[in-house]
Design an enzyme around this catalytic site. Structure first.
Site, mmCIF file in Angstrom:
data_model
loop_
_atom_site.group_PDB
_atom_site.id
_atom_site.type_symbol
_atom_site.label_atom_id
_atom_site.label_comp_id
_atom_site.label_asym_id
_atom_site.label_seq_id
_atom_site.Cartn_x
_atom_site.Cartn_y
_atom_site.Cartn_z
ATOM 1 N N GLY A 1 0.774 -1.246 0.000
ATOM 2 C CA GLY A 1 0.000 0.000 0.000
ATOM 3 C C GLY A 1 0.795 1.280 0.000
ATOM 4 O O GLY A 1 0.229 2.356 0.159
ATOM 5 N N GLY B 1 3.183 -3.690 -4.110
ATOM 6 C CA GLY B 1 2.895 -3.963 -5.523
ATOM 7 C C GLY B 1 3.201 -2.722 -6.334
ATOM 8 O O GLY B 1 4.201 -2.628 -7.037
ATOM 9 N N TYR C 1 -11.283 5.569 -10.834
ATOM 10 C CA TYR C 1 -10.918 6.299 -9.608
ATOM 11 C C TYR C 1 -10.616 7.773 -9.842
ATOM 12 O O TYR C 1 -10.159 8.459 -8.924
ATOM 13 C CB TYR C 1 -9.647 5.719 -8.968
ATOM 14 C CG TYR C 1 -9.497 4.228 -8.953
ATOM 15 C CD1 TYR C 1 -10.378 3.418 -8.249
ATOM 16 C CD2 TYR C 1 -8.417 3.624 -9.601
ATOM 17 C CE1 TYR C 1 -10.192 2.042 -8.215
ATOM 18 C CE2 TYR C 1 -8.227 2.248 -9.559
ATOM 19 C CZ TYR C 1 -9.125 1.460 -8.873
ATOM 20 O OH TYR C 1 -8.945 0.115 -8.838
ATOM 21 N N CYS D 1 -16.102 3.403 -27.230
ATOM 22 C CA CYS D 1 -17.400 3.988 -27.471
ATOM 23 C C CYS D 1 -18.069 4.264 -26.137
ATOM 24 O O CYS D 1 -18.989 3.559 -25.719
ATOM 25 C CB CYS D 1 -18.216 2.998 -28.293
ATOM 26 S SG CYS D 1 -19.496 3.796 -29.199
ATOM 27 N N GLU D 2 -17.546 5.254 -25.435
ATOM 28 C CA GLU D 2 -17.956 5.512 -24.056
ATOM 29 C C GLU D 2 -17.433 6.899 -23.673
ATOM 30 O O GLU D 2 -16.230 7.137 -23.718
ATOM 31 C CB GLU D 2 -17.280 4.424 -23.188
ATOM 32 C CG GLU D 2 -17.498 4.528 -21.738
ATOM 33 C CD GLU D 2 -18.372 3.395 -21.203
ATOM 34 O OE1 GLU D 2 -18.720 2.475 -21.956
ATOM 35 O OE2 GLU D 2 -18.721 3.480 -20.030
HETATM 36 N N1 LLP Z 1 -1.456 -6.989 -0.352
HETATM 37 C C1 LLP Z 1 -2.787 -7.093 -0.413
HETATM 38 C C2 LLP Z 1 -3.475 -8.067 0.414
HETATM 39 C C3 LLP Z 1 -3.506 -6.272 -1.282
HETATM 40 O O1 LLP Z 1 -4.825 -6.377 -1.334
HETATM 41 C C4 LLP Z 1 -2.806 -5.349 -2.097
HETATM 42 C C5 LLP Z 1 -3.522 -4.487 -3.023
HETATM 43 C C6 LLP Z 1 -1.405 -5.285 -1.993
HETATM 44 C C7 LLP Z 1 -0.760 -6.119 -1.105
HETATM 45 C C8 LLP Z 1 -0.564 -4.359 -2.818
HETATM 46 O O2 LLP Z 1 -0.885 -3.028 -2.606
HETATM 47 P P1 LLP Z 1 0.004 -1.885 -3.311
HETATM 48 O O3 LLP Z 1 1.368 -1.930 -2.680
HETATM 49 O O4 LLP Z 1 0.069 -2.201 -4.750
HETATM 50 O O5 LLP Z 1 -0.726 -0.660 -3.036
HETATM 51 N N2 LLP Z 1 -6.525 -1.362 -8.518
HETATM 52 C C9 LLP Z 1 -6.174 -0.348 -7.545
HETATM 53 C C10 LLP Z 1 -5.333 -0.900 -6.441
HETATM 54 C C11 LLP Z 1 -5.962 -2.052 -5.700
HETATM 55 C C12 LLP Z 1 -5.062 -2.637 -4.663
HETATM 56 C C13 LLP Z 1 -5.592 -3.910 -4.155
HETATM 57 N N3 LLP Z 1 -4.768 -4.573 -3.215
HETATM 58 C C14 LLP Z 1 -5.479 0.809 -8.261
HETATM 59 O O6 LLP Z 1 -5.347 0.753 -9.476
HETATM 60 O O7 LLP Z 1 -5.095 1.782 -7.630
#
Ligand code: LLP
Length: 432
Positions: free
Chosen positions: A249, A293, A335, A362-363
């Protein structure tokens, strides 16, 4: 100047990534095109690994949350950087297996894993399954019994923390589909149940409070809450929790003016909390796991488009249409995510052209950005969206039957395709 160290401008006034001219990349591989810089990805991995080595005596592991960018080459890079992998579906697990990722370093998440996925994970020998709920616990124990296995598990806990980010990507508070609540006693009940089961071995606890979080305070708070729960478990049951996964996160720079903390700062502060709370509760220091991530891949990637029509609507706005859109980057429509854009072949020119960048779907909502300041562009120019390395390819779709873009990895001035562009034939492959 740029959102990422891997970006620069060359003598032709072209944007470069990893030392490679993006205009040449667009010519060679076509657009839309995702481009990521391997050195930047590896440097990000190394910063997190080092932060555990330096702040926590190396008593931990960094996982890459593969949902941010899942493909075989990423699995290979992550393995090469001696990290583990967070997967959240049978498809991500399959990708990792096919990339030869050591399955004992795979952590399988998800709030509703199917029986097939649990079976796949057991057969693959994944290191840990992060159990989300009691139904899953029962299913997993029964499946493991059938197979004569004992599966290492962790529990997903809701630490009750409201991290200040977009509500769709907030996950740590009690009103969440993820995990077991502390307040209701559900989490403790799950622990007691797991300890009494023969075919699962409870190894640890997990929490994840949200995504794109800039502030370190909620991470410290989460660590505090989790240590307190570990102490409560010990007191109530005598059971010692050995592993603590604090999730991912960590916020990244989408805009030049944003100032995320250095990745080292996070571990520096959180390790202190873990140490002091472990002392206070007389607990052994847990093995710490973190699972970034976005912060591994986000700012290492860009997307290149070719500008098509430019529509100046007097006193309203100017639409610059590109050959991609919500199919390759659904984050604006989902978002309203902010991005910096620039004209890759006019990188030194002033950014004084206020435009709305639209995709070709198309949106009406298919926009990459509204009111973005870019260089004055004309049809045929190459437009780059920066910091698209996370959750762009991985959330891409084939809406309007637009084939997914290719991904090119650059490294030290060289480029190679790591994910091929989809063909029309790919689109109809499963049609009968
Ligand atoms: N661990 C768990 C259990 C998670 O659910 C997530 C992200 C991560 C790690 C990695 O989080 P990061 O370091 O990438 O923030 N689609 C959204 C983000 C959704 C994140 C979901 N879970 C976006 O595009 O911002």
């Amino acid at each position: 100047m740029f959102v990422s160290d891997c970006l620069n401008v060359n003598e032709k006034g072209h944007l470069t990534i990893g030392g490679v001219d993006t205009v040449d990349l667009a010519k060679e591989y076509g657009t839309p095109l995702y481009v990521s810089d391997e050195n930047q990805i590896r440097a990000n991995c190394q910063a997190f690994v080092k932060s555990i080595d330096e702040n926590y005596s190396g008593n931990g592991r960094v996982l890459f949350a593969s949902k941010a960018f899942c493909c075989k080459e990423m699995c290979r890079i992550v393995n090469d950087e001696k990290m583990g992998l967070d997967v959240v579906s049978g498809g991500e697990l399959y990708t990792a297996i096919k990339a030869g990722f050591p399955t004992e370093k795979i952590y399988f998440h998800g709030n509703n894993k199917t029986i097939d996925e649990l079976t796949q994970a057991l057969d693959a020998g994944v290191g840990r399954i992060i159990v989300d709920n009691l139904t899953e616990l029962e299913h997993l124990n029964a499946l493991a019994k059938q197979k004569g296995k004992v599966q290492g598990i962790m529990f997903r806990i809701k630490p009750g923390i409201d991290a200040h980010t977009h509500s769709f990507i907030r996950t740590g508070q009690i009103d969440s589909k993820f995990g077991l609540a502390l307040e209701t006693g559900e989490a403790l009940e799950a622990v007691k149940k797991a300890v009494s089961m023969e075919n699962v071995e409870l190894c640890g606890l997990h929490c994840h409070i949200g995504s794109q979080i800039f502030d370190i305070d909620p991470f410290e708070l989460a660590a505090e809450v989790m240590l307190k729960f570990i102490a409560e478990i010990k007191k109530e049951t005598g059971f010692v929790v050995k592993e603590l996964n604090l999730g991912g996160g960590f916020g990244i720079k989408y805009l030049s003016e944003e100032k995320p903390e250095a990745y080292e700062a996070y571990m520096g502060r959180v390790a202190k909390v873990v140490k002091s709370k472990a002392e206070e509760y007389k607990l052994d220091m847990p093995f710490i796991i973190i699972e970034p991530g976005r912060s591994i891949v986000g700012s290492a990637g860009i997307t290149l488009y070719t500008v098509g029509a430019v529509k100046e609507i007097p006193n309203i706005r100017t639409y610059v249409s590109v050959d991609g859109g919500m199919g390759d980057n659904p984050r604006y429509i989902l978002y309203q995510s902010a991005y910096e854009l620039m004209c890759a072949n006019k990188a030194n020119e002033p950014k004084d052209y206020k435009v709305t960048v639209a995709g070709k779907c198309c949106e009406s909502g298919d926009l990459i950005q509204e009111n973005a300041l870019i260089q004055k562009v004309v049809p045929g120019d190459i437009l780059a969206t920066l910091s698209t390395g996370a959750y762009n390819y991985s959330m891409a779709s084939n809406y309007n039957r637009i084939p997914r873009a290719a991904t090119v990895m650059v490294k030290d001035g060289q480029s190679r395709v790591i994910i091929k562009r989809e063909s029309y034939e790919d689109l109809i492959r499963n049609d009968v």
